[in-house]
Design a protein around this motif. Structure first.
Motif, PDB file in Angstrom:
ATOM      1  N   VAL A  27       0.850  -1.183   0.000  1.00  0.00           N
ATOM      2  CA  VAL A  27       0.000   0.000   0.000  1.00  0.00           C
ATOM      3  C   VAL A  27       0.889   1.237   0.000  1.00  0.00           C
ATOM      4  CG1 VAL A  27      -1.734   1.312   1.292  1.00  0.00           C
ATOM      5  CG2 VAL A  27      -1.865  -1.181   1.235  1.00  0.00           C
ATOM      6  N   ARG A  28       0.638   2.123  -0.947  1.00  0.00           N
ATOM      7  CA  ARG A  28       1.381   3.380  -1.028  1.00  0.00           C
ATOM      8  C   ARG A  28       0.412   4.522  -0.779  1.00  0.00           C
ATOM      9  NH1 ARG A  28       3.578   0.522  -5.683  1.00  0.00           N
ATOM     10  NH2 ARG A  28       5.675  -0.131  -5.150  1.00  0.00           N
ATOM     11  N   LEU A  29       0.702   5.313   0.234  1.00  0.00           N
ATOM     12  CA  LEU A  29      -0.182   6.405   0.605  1.00  0.00           C
ATOM     13  C   LEU A  29       0.428   7.747   0.239  1.00  0.00           C
ATOM     14  CD1 LEU A  29      -1.284   5.214   4.169  1.00  0.00           C
ATOM     15  CD2 LEU A  29      -2.487   4.898   2.000  1.00  0.00           C
ATOM     16  N   GLU A  30      -0.460   8.682  -0.120  1.00  0.00           N
ATOM     17  CA  GLU A  30      -0.077  10.062  -0.395  1.00  0.00           C
ATOM     18  C   GLU A  30      -1.061  10.966   0.339  1.00  0.00           C
ATOM     19  OE1 GLU A  30       1.880  10.097  -4.738  1.00  0.00           O
ATOM     20  OE2 GLU A  30      -0.271   9.658  -4.763  1.00  0.00           O
ATOM     21  N   PHE A  31      -0.649  12.205   0.575  1.00  0.00           N
ATOM     22  CA  PHE A  31      -1.465  13.183   1.286  1.00  0.00           C
ATOM     23  C   PHE A  31      -1.522  14.428   0.423  1.00  0.00           C
ATOM     24  CE2 PHE A  31      -1.951  16.076   5.139  1.00  0.00           C
ATOM     25  CZ  PHE A  31      -3.198  15.598   5.503  1.00  0.00           C
ATOM     26  N   ILE A  32      -2.590  14.539  -0.373  1.00  0.00           N
ATOM     27  CA  ILE A  32      -2.706  15.606  -1.354  1.00  0.00           C
ATOM     28  C   ILE A  32      -3.973  16.415  -1.069  1.00  0.00           C
ATOM     29  CG2 ILE A  32      -2.848  16.146  -3.816  1.00  0.00           C
ATOM     30  CD1 ILE A  32      -0.262  14.708  -3.158  1.00  0.00           C
ATOM     31  N   LYS A  33      -3.815  17.725  -1.003  1.00  0.00           N
ATOM     32  CA  LYS A  33      -4.947  18.646  -0.773  1.00  0.00           C
ATOM     33  C   LYS A  33      -5.736  18.269   0.481  1.00  0.00           C
ATOM     34  CE  LYS A  33      -5.246  20.655  -5.165  1.00  0.00           C
ATOM     35  NZ  LYS A  33      -5.286  22.044  -5.337  1.00  0.00           N
ATOM     36  N   GLY A  34      -5.012  17.873   1.539  1.00  0.00           N
ATOM     37  CA  GLY A  34      -5.639  17.599   2.823  1.00  0.00           C
ATOM     38  C   GLY A  34      -6.345  16.268   2.934  1.00  0.00           C
ATOM     39  N   LEU A  72       8.052  13.056  -1.417  1.00  0.00           N
ATOM     40  CA  LEU A  72       8.315  14.492  -1.512  1.00  0.00           C
ATOM     41  C   LEU A  72       7.287  15.299  -0.720  1.00  0.00           C
ATOM     42  CD1 LEU A  72       9.062  15.084  -5.303  1.00  0.00           C
ATOM     43  CD2 LEU A  72      10.697  14.756  -3.436  1.00  0.00           C
ATOM     44  N   LYS A  73       7.770  16.399  -0.148  1.00  0.00           N
ATOM     45  CA  LYS A  73       6.895  17.379   0.481  1.00  0.00           C
ATOM     46  C   LYS A  73       6.462  18.345  -0.620  1.00  0.00           C
ATOM     47  CE  LYS A  73       9.467  17.060   4.779  1.00  0.00           C
ATOM     48  NZ  LYS A  73      10.321  17.783   5.752  1.00  0.00           N
ATOM     49  N   VAL A  74       5.157  18.417  -0.860  1.00  0.00           N
ATOM     50  CA  VAL A  74       4.641  19.250  -1.938  1.00  0.00           C
ATOM     51  C   VAL A  74       3.519  20.148  -1.419  1.00  0.00           C
ATOM     52  CG1 VAL A  74       5.260  17.600  -3.743  1.00  0.00           C
ATOM     53  CG2 VAL A  74       3.011  17.484  -2.716  1.00  0.00           C
ATOM     54  N   GLU A  75       2.997  20.955  -2.272  1.00  0.00           N
ATOM     55  CA  GLU A  75       1.932  21.909  -2.021  1.00  0.00           C
ATOM     56  C   GLU A  75       2.462  23.080  -1.206  1.00  0.00           C
ATOM     57  OE1 GLU A  75      -1.055  19.366  -0.233  1.00  0.00           O
ATOM     58  OE2 GLU A  75      -2.066  19.199  -2.159  1.00  0.00           O
ATOM     59  N   SER A  76       1.630  24.089  -1.034  1.00  0.00           N
ATOM     60  CA  SER A  76       2.009  25.284  -0.289  1.00  0.00           C
ATOM     61  C   SER A  76       2.417  24.911   1.133  1.00  0.00           C
ATOM     62  CB  SER A  76       0.848  26.264  -0.240  1.00  0.00           C
ATOM     63  OG  SER A  76       0.508  26.656  -1.552  1.00  0.00           O
ATOM     64  N   TYR A  77       3.483  25.502   1.587  1.00  0.00           N
ATOM     65  CA  TYR A  77       3.999  25.303   2.932  1.00  0.00           C
ATOM     66  C   TYR A  77       4.334  23.846   3.223  1.00  0.00           C
ATOM     67  CZ  TYR A  77       1.884  29.872   3.105  1.00  0.00           C
ATOM     68  OH  TYR A  77       1.515  31.151   2.805  1.00  0.00           O
ATOM     69  N   ARG A  78       4.525  23.031   2.191  1.00  0.00           N
ATOM     70  CA  ARG A  78       4.958  21.643   2.314  1.00  0.00           C
ATOM     71  C   ARG A  78       3.997  20.775   3.131  1.00  0.00           C
ATOM     72  NH1 ARG A  78       7.740  24.083  -1.059  1.00  0.00           N
ATOM     73  NH2 ARG A  78       9.982  24.201  -0.959  1.00  0.00           N
ATOM     74  N   LYS A  79       2.705  21.044   3.043  1.00  0.00           N
ATOM     75  CA  LYS A  79       1.714  20.282   3.795  1.00  0.00           C
ATOM     76  C   LYS A  79       1.298  18.996   3.097  1.00  0.00           C
ATOM     77  CE  LYS A  79      -0.241  24.217   6.214  1.00  0.00           C
ATOM     78  NZ  LYS A  79      -1.430  25.054   6.393  1.00  0.00           N
ATOM     79  N   GLY A  80       1.626  18.852   1.814  1.00  0.00           N
ATOM     80  CA  GLY A  80       1.250  17.650   1.092  1.00  0.00           C
ATOM     81  C   GLY A  80       2.412  16.673   1.048  1.00  0.00           C
ATOM     82  N   ARG A  81       2.096  15.423   0.774  1.00  0.00           N
ATOM     83  CA  ARG A  81       3.102  14.379   0.646  1.00  0.00           C
ATOM     84  C   ARG A  81       2.751  13.547  -0.585  1.00  0.00           C
ATOM     85  NH1 ARG A  81       4.782  17.418   3.818  1.00  0.00           N
ATOM     86  NH2 ARG A  81       5.665  17.044   5.876  1.00  0.00           N
ATOM     87  N   ALA A  82       3.696  13.450  -1.520  1.00  0.00           N
ATOM     88  CA  ALA A  82       3.458  12.691  -2.753  1.00  0.00           C
ATOM     89  C   ALA A  82       4.624  11.750  -3.007  1.00  0.00           C
ATOM     90  CB  ALA A  82       3.300  13.639  -3.934  1.00  0.00           C
ATOM     91  N   ARG A  83       4.335  10.689  -3.729  1.00  0.00           N
ATOM     92  CA  ARG A  83       5.352   9.735  -4.157  1.00  0.00           C
ATOM     93  C   ARG A  83       5.307   9.650  -5.682  1.00  0.00           C
ATOM     94  NH1 ARG A  83       7.545   7.026  -0.092  1.00  0.00           N
ATOM     95  NH2 ARG A  83       6.395   6.826   1.848  1.00  0.00           N
ATOM     96  N   PRO A  84       5.989  10.562  -6.361  1.00  0.00           N
ATOM     97  CA  PRO A  84       5.983  10.511  -7.823  1.00  0.00           C
ATOM     98  C   PRO A  84       6.564   9.188  -8.322  1.00  0.00           C
ATOM     99  CG  PRO A  84       7.016  12.532  -7.025  1.00  0.00           C
ATOM    100  CD  PRO A  84       6.810  11.651  -5.849  1.00  0.00           C
ATOM    101  N   ASP A  85       6.137   8.791  -9.509  1.00  0.00           N
ATOM    102  CA  ASP A  85       6.701   7.583 -10.118  1.00  0.00           C
ATOM    103  C   ASP A  85       8.185   7.767 -10.398  1.00  0.00           C
ATOM    104  OD1 ASP A  85       4.276   6.144 -10.137  1.00  0.00           O
ATOM    105  OD2 ASP A  85       3.646   7.214 -11.937  1.00  0.00           O
ATOM    106  N   GLY A  86       8.601   8.998 -10.674  1.00  0.00           N
ATOM    107  CA  GLY A  86      10.013   9.297 -10.909  1.00  0.00           C
ATOM    108  C   GLY A  86      10.354  10.705 -10.461  1.00  0.00           C
ATOM    109  N   VAL A  87      11.554  10.855  -9.930  1.00  0.00           N
ATOM    110  CA  VAL A  87      12.065  12.162  -9.506  1.00  0.00           C
ATOM    111  C   VAL A  87      13.462  12.305 -10.087  1.00  0.00           C
ATOM    112  CG1 VAL A  87      12.752  13.616  -7.566  1.00  0.00           C
ATOM    113  CG2 VAL A  87      10.755  12.119  -7.347  1.00  0.00           C
ATOM    114  N   LEU A  88      13.658  13.261 -10.989  1.00  0.00           N
ATOM    115  CA  LEU A  88      14.975  13.514 -11.578  1.00  0.00           C
ATOM    116  C   LEU A  88      15.712  14.520 -10.706  1.00  0.00           C
ATOM    117  CD1 LEU A  88      16.795  12.843 -14.056  1.00  0.00           C
ATOM    118  CD2 LEU A  88      15.918  14.947 -15.079  1.00  0.00           C
ATOM    119  N   ALA A  89      16.865  14.086 -10.200  1.00  0.00           N
ATOM    120  CA  ALA A  89      17.654  14.922  -9.300  1.00  0.00           C
ATOM    121  C   ALA A  89      19.130  14.565  -9.474  1.00  0.00           C
ATOM    122  CB  ALA A  89      17.226  14.690  -7.851  1.00  0.00           C
TER     123      ALA A  89
END
Length: 192
Positions: A27-34, A72-89
């Motif tokens: 199970v992969r969880l994300e926290f997007i838009k609350g 990744l911490k995403v959204e305004s003020y880093r309140k969201g949490r996402a797991r993109p399929d890929g992150v180029l860094a």
């Protein structure tokens, strides 16, 4: 009842992080838009598309890597949490990081759509907006339902100001800071 939003989430981000940390392996969880979202486990074609893109990145960049499922911490003020399929860094960019990283220094995030009912809202809207709000320079969406590749770039004021979309089989420019032309003919092998 108060609606769920990023400003009024049902749970706090710290509670979400604990929940995500203790979730079963499949199970992969994300926290997007609350709100908590369950990310579908990828199928074989999804995995092959990410592998194809990883190989292209290795061929093009000696100092960059495409990391899979990086928190990744995403959204305004880093309140969201996402797991993109890929992150180029940059290579070794995440050394010493915990499960969730700030998006600083990330060049591009990649999502490959899944065949589920939440794909439209999750990948085409919510994640796009979250990545833009976090200031990630490029969002690459490989859309299996529409057989398109879309490049979102130039984040400003929480939105991507530039959008380029091409059908599978056509080349597409990925602007700086990535700066490559992506040949997409091989994606036709994964069209349903």
């Amino acid at each position: 009842m108060t609606p769920r939003t990023a400003d009024q989430p049902l749970i706090h981000v710290e509670e979400f992080e604990e929940l995500a940390r203790t979730a079963p392996e499949n199970v992969r969880l994300e926290f997007i838009k609350g709100k908590i979202e369950v990310k579908p486990v990828p199928d074989g074609d999804h995995n092959e598309i990410i592998q194809w893109l990883q190989e292209l990145c290795i061929q093009q960049f000696s100092d960059l890597r495409l990391y899979g499922e990086r928190g990744l911490k995403v959204e305004s003020y880093r309140k969201g949490r996402a797991r993109p399929d890929g992150v180029l860094a940059p290579r070794r960019h995440f050394t010493g990081h915990g499960e969730w990283s700030d998006p600083d220094g990330i060049l591009m995030v990649v999502e490959v759509t899944s065949h589920d009912s939440d794909t439209n809202q999750r990948d085409r809207v919510e994640k796009r907006d979250g990545y833009a709000a976090a200031g990630i320079p490029v969002y690459l969406l490989i859309d299996r339902d529409h057989r398109t590749v879309t490049v979102h770039s130039q984040p400003e004021a929480g939105e991507y100001r530039s959008l380029t979309c091409r059908p599978y089989g056509k080349e597409i420019e990925i602007p700086e800071p990535v700066g490559i032309t992506l040949e997409t003919a091989e994606l036709m092998d994964f069209a349903d």
